[in-house]
Design a protein around this motif. Structure first.
Motif, mmCIF file in Angstrom:
data_model
loop_
_atom_site.group_PDB
_atom_site.id
_atom_site.type_symbol
_atom_site.label_atom_id
_atom_site.label_comp_id
_atom_site.label_asym_id
_atom_site.label_seq_id
_atom_site.Cartn_x
_atom_site.Cartn_y
_atom_site.Cartn_z
ATOM 1 N N ASN A 197 0.848 -1.206 0.000
ATOM 2 C CA ASN A 197 0.000 0.000 0.000
ATOM 3 C C ASN A 197 0.877 1.247 0.000
ATOM 4 O O ASN A 197 2.082 1.169 0.226
ATOM 5 N N GLU A 198 0.231 2.411 -0.239
ATOM 6 C CA GLU A 198 1.029 3.636 -0.187
ATOM 7 C C GLU A 198 1.392 3.905 1.267
ATOM 8 O O GLU A 198 0.819 3.315 2.174
ATOM 9 N N GLY A 224 7.700 -3.146 -6.741
ATOM 10 C CA GLY A 224 6.428 -2.683 -7.291
ATOM 11 C C GLY A 224 5.295 -3.258 -6.488
ATOM 12 O O GLY A 224 5.506 -4.041 -5.564
ATOM 13 N N ARG A 225 4.087 -2.833 -6.860
ATOM 14 C CA ARG A 225 2.963 -3.369 -6.101
ATOM 15 C C ARG A 225 2.498 -4.680 -6.725
ATOM 16 O O ARG A 225 3.023 -5.125 -7.749
ATOM 17 N N ASN A 228 -1.786 -6.043 -10.890
ATOM 18 C CA ASN A 228 -3.246 -5.958 -10.930
ATOM 19 C C ASN A 228 -3.910 -7.117 -11.659
ATOM 20 O O ASN A 228 -4.936 -7.629 -11.232
ATOM 21 N N ASN B 340 2.825 9.288 -12.934
ATOM 22 C CA ASN B 340 3.150 8.734 -14.250
ATOM 23 C C ASN B 340 4.442 9.255 -14.864
ATOM 24 O O ASN B 340 4.583 9.316 -16.083
ATOM 25 N N LYS B 370 2.548 8.610 -8.202
ATOM 26 C CA LYS B 370 1.820 7.368 -8.505
ATOM 27 C C LYS B 370 2.040 6.987 -9.959
ATOM 28 O O LYS B 370 2.028 7.840 -10.831
ATOM 29 N N GLY B 371 2.210 5.690 -10.168
ATOM 30 C CA GLY B 371 2.372 5.226 -11.543
ATOM 31 C C GLY B 371 3.766 5.478 -12.107
ATOM 32 O O GLY B 371 3.976 5.385 -13.312
ATOM 33 N N THR B 399 6.114 5.199 -2.479
ATOM 34 C CA THR B 399 4.731 4.886 -2.779
ATOM 35 C C THR B 399 4.665 3.484 -3.376
ATOM 36 O O THR B 399 5.672 2.961 -3.843
ATOM 37 N N ASP B 400 3.486 2.868 -3.321
ATOM 38 C CA ASP B 400 3.403 1.476 -3.772
ATOM 39 C C ASP B 400 3.198 1.360 -5.273
ATOM 40 O O ASP B 400 3.619 0.392 -5.895
ATOM 41 N N ASP B 401 2.550 2.367 -5.858
ATOM 42 C CA ASP B 401 2.140 2.237 -7.244
ATOM 43 C C ASP B 401 3.303 2.590 -8.176
ATOM 44 O O ASP B 401 3.300 3.630 -8.837
ATOM 45 N N GLU B 403 6.778 0.898 -10.695
ATOM 46 C CA GLU B 403 7.503 -0.240 -11.267
ATOM 47 C C GLU B 403 8.953 0.175 -11.333
ATOM 48 O O GLU B 403 9.329 1.029 -12.134
#
Lengths: 282, 468
Positions: A197-198, A224-225, A228, B340, B370-371, B399-401, B403
């Motif tokens: 999670n964030e 990474g998370r 999805n 992004n 994010k992203g 942050t989790d989001d 790569e």
């Protein structure tokens, strides 16, 4: 009171990243904490297995010497209560043709500092290291793993798997150090971390140092998370999101956990990780 | 099996080691004092705010300690560096007016030819002052400003005041503070909104006087939806006294703009190259760095990209070649501040004859990004047992989001590859050079043709001992 240094990155980098060194947690410094010392000697040609499941000792120091052709299989599981800080410092020397299998799991403690240094001093020696960590709540995990390759034809493998949730913070420093003369040696290092999670903070510092041309070294980090599409697939099969997360983290940790020889301990760690994903930190 | 070693001859530097007699009209006293700074400022006819800026930077320079990480720079004694050298000639409007002796050196380095063929403007810096400068008329007609930095301070004072050392503030580190105090020369480029400069702008920096530092400032502003390719090349003749280069590059890439910044550095082997380069990239903007480090005694060079707007991107391609007596510490940093954003870092390092090459990087993903996606790939090649190669990347993710992927490899040229090529009748030296050229190909193909050729020649000179 002057802060006591616990471990340092073998080669320093920019200070603003905060990864160059770590000091002993205050609670361990203000309250004098006894240090449990363990010495392991593996005689030439012998095989020694040592499993340590630590639920109480806040400071541990382990030194091991593996003589020619010996094998040390060591499992070090940190299962301290969630309100305690802990440190563990491990130093292993491997002589000619010695093998070191080191497995560790960082599961408990509010703040944990762990350092593992393996010196492949002898020709043909080998280190195979697997580590996992699970950080949740406000847990803080600081790892410094160093494999030094001094002998010829040495082999190092460092595999690290982790998961972070809530506002957990982790620093992983992993170093492969090929010294001059470590001809025909290979080194592999990989960290895979899943961010659940964030709000987490993940710092990864994979170092590769080489003063020898005739080596083959590789390191990789991926962070990474949860994917999805994989989550969606599992959920479309009737699992709720938490179940799906448990399954994915369980699979990530499986290759490390299967090296723990005791089935009961394996089961206990898996169950605890699952419970903490389900209900949050105990 | 005993492994075969290829004997590798050291670089042939005669082309770069032409040394002119020192005809400078003005030199500051050695060492760094407030008086010297005031003196430089007076010589340059700085506006008052610039003098204040210099003096404040000097204060910071005194206060900030030397870095505790990186290569050994202890042999650098600032008291020995004459910070400002002004060559014996005024600003020249065209090539014919440039002093003969200086012109000859540039001719040997091939500057005017480069301009004649495809480059749209040449700003050549000889010591600290730009002596030759030109922009094709059609570019200036379109509102593109390309000028030396002193002119910019006077003619475009408002723009300079708004941007100068805002991205690299003097408090950043000791050499940024030094730069703020003694900066001299450099380039200023302003590309208006929507303008595409389709031929690369080029500037060539060069140091001549022994023991002189060079502190040029480069400021590039690419307004919304504009694009530019800027090429900076560096070379200097060799002296016995340590030289210092502490330049500063600030790049502003506005919304939707694209900027490619290419550098081939080949400073002489007594140069301390402590250069700071930084880009601020807004929404949908793109910064592309192409960086070749071949020269200098010590280099600390990590172009950094601050991805400030959504979808901002960074592409970094770098090659570093460290040979005898060289400690080249290079890499990149990326700070991702917006959703992004993405970065792609691709580097190759080569060490030989006792040289040390370090890849050092930092990727920081802040909670709001994010992203974000970032891929790092670095490969290192060691050509003999005397050399060193280290890889020191740091990833800091909040942050989790995201790569984030990092891969690095280290190793040597395989005997099989050499054997294969020699069995096909290729000499061993050439076989090794071929493999190294293949190894750096990702960088070579990002360069304009003449620079790719120059880089290949540098590699050939390193490996084969002649221009091949």
């Amino acid at each position: 009171m002057e802060k006591e240094l616990f471990s340092t990155l073998p080669v320093p980098t920019w200070r603003w990243l905060g990864v160059n060194e770590v000091y002993l947690p205050e609670e361990l410094q203000t309250l004098p904490t006894p240090v449990r010392k363990i010495q392991i000697d593996v005689p030439a040609g012998q095989h020694v297995t040592q499993v340590i499941a630590n639920r109480t000792e806040q400071r541990t120091e382990i030194t091991a010497h593996v003589a020619e052709g010996g094998t040390l299989q060591m499992v070090q599981l940190q299962l301290l209560p969630p309100d305690k800080a802990g440190t563990c410092n491990v130093e292993v020397t491997a002589e000619k043709d010695a093998q070191v299998y080191y497995t560790t799991a960082e599961i408990g403690a509010s703040r944990v500092l762990a350092q593992v240094k393996i010196d492949l001093a002898g020709d043909g020696s080998k280190a195979d290291m697997a580590a996992l960590y699970f950080g949740d709540g406000t847990r803080s995990i600081d790892l410094n793993y160093v494999i030094t390759q001094t002998g010829k034809k040495t082999e190092a493998n460092m595999q690290v798997r982790g998961a972070l949730q809530d506002s957990a913070a982790k620093i992983f420093r992993g170093t492969l150090d090929f010294k001059a003369g470590s001809k025909d040696s290979t080194g592999r290092e990989k960290e895979e971390v899943v961010l659940l999670n964030e709000g987490i903070r993940n710092r990864s510092v994979p170092l590769m140092l080489s003063a020898e041309e005739d080596v083959n070294g590789q390191h990789a980090v991926s962070a990474g998370r949860l994917d999805n599409s994989r989550l969606f697939y599992l959920m479309s099969r009737g699992l709720d999101e938490k179940e799906a997360r448990k399954l994915v983290v369980g699979a990530l940790f499986a290759t490390v956990l299967e090296r723990v020889p005791d089935a009961e301990l394996r089961e206990k760690i898996s169950r605890e990780v699952e419970e903490r994903i389900e209900h949050g930190q105990r | 099996m005993e492994q075969q070693k290829t004997f590798v001859e050291d670089i042939e530097r005669t082309l770069y080691d032409i040394r002119n007699e020192d005809h400078s009209v003005y030199k500051t006293e050695r060492g760094l004092t407030e008086e010297i700074i005031r003196d430089i400022s007076r010589q340059k006819k700085d506006p008052a705010w610039m003098l204040d800026f210099r003096l404040q930077s000097l204060e910071k320079y005194y206060r900030i300690p030397l870095p505790v990480w990186g290569p050994d720079i202890s042999e650098l004694n600032m008291d020995d560096i004459v910070t400002y050298v002004r060559p014996g000639g005024k600003m020249a409007g065209n090539w014919q007016e440039v002093p003969e002796e200086i012109k000859a050196t540039f001719d040997r380095l091939g500057i005017p030819e480069a301009e004649r063929t495809s480059l749209s403007g040449v700003g050549a810096q000889y010591d600290s002052e730009v002596v030759y400068h030109r922009v094709q008329k059609e570019l200036s007609d379109q509102g593109v400003i390309y000028t030396d930095f002193e002119t910019a301070v006077h003619e475009y004072e408002d723009i300079v005041k708004e941007y100068f050392m805002k991205l690299v503030p003097p408090k950043d580190h000791k050499f940024a503070a030094l730069h703020g105090a003694v900066w001299s020369g450099g380039s200023f480029v302003y590309v208006p909104e929507g303008m595409h400069v389709d031929i690369p702008l080029q500037s060539y920096f060069r140091l001549n006087a022994a023991g002189a530092g060079q502190f040029e400032h480069t400021l590039i502003i690419c307004e919304k939806n504009s694009s530019l390719h800027f090429i900076e090349g560096c070379s200097a003749p060799r002296y016995n006294v340590t030289n210092l280069h502490a330049g500063c590059v600030e790049l502003y890439v506005k919304e939707g703009a694209r900027l490619r910044y290419s550098t081939i550095e080949n400073w002489s082997r007594n140069m301390m190259n402590l250069n700071t380069k930084r880009a601020l990239v807004e929404k949908d903007g793109l910064i592309e760095w192409v960086s070749g480090s071949f020269g200098s005694h010590v280099s600390c060079l990590y172009p950094s990209s601050i991805l400030h707007g959504e979808n901002a991107r960074c592409e970094f391609t770098g090659v570093t070649f460290a040979s005898r007596g060289q400690d080249l510490d290079t890499g990149a940093t990326v700070v991702m501040l917006a959703p992004n954003t993405s970065a792609n870092i691709n580097t190759r390092t080569i060490s030989k004859s006792g040289g040390a090459a370090t890849y050092r990087s930092a990727v920081k993903v802040t909670p709001g990004a994010k992203g974000a996606k970032c891929l790092v790939n670095c490969e290192s090649l060691l050509l003999d047992e005397k050399s060193r190669s280290d890889t020191l990347p740091v990833m800091d993710i909040e942050t989790d989001d995201v790569e984030i992927g990092h891969e690095a490899k280290i190793g040597r040229i395989s005997d099989e590859a050499i054997f294969y090529l020699t069995s096909r009748g290729i000499a061993e030296e050439e076989a090794q050079a071929m493999i190294v050229r293949g190894f750096v190909e990702p960088v070579a193909k990002a360069l304009p043709l003449e620079y790719a050729v120059e880089m290949n020649n540098l590699i050939n000179m390193e490996l084969v001992g002649s221009m091949g």
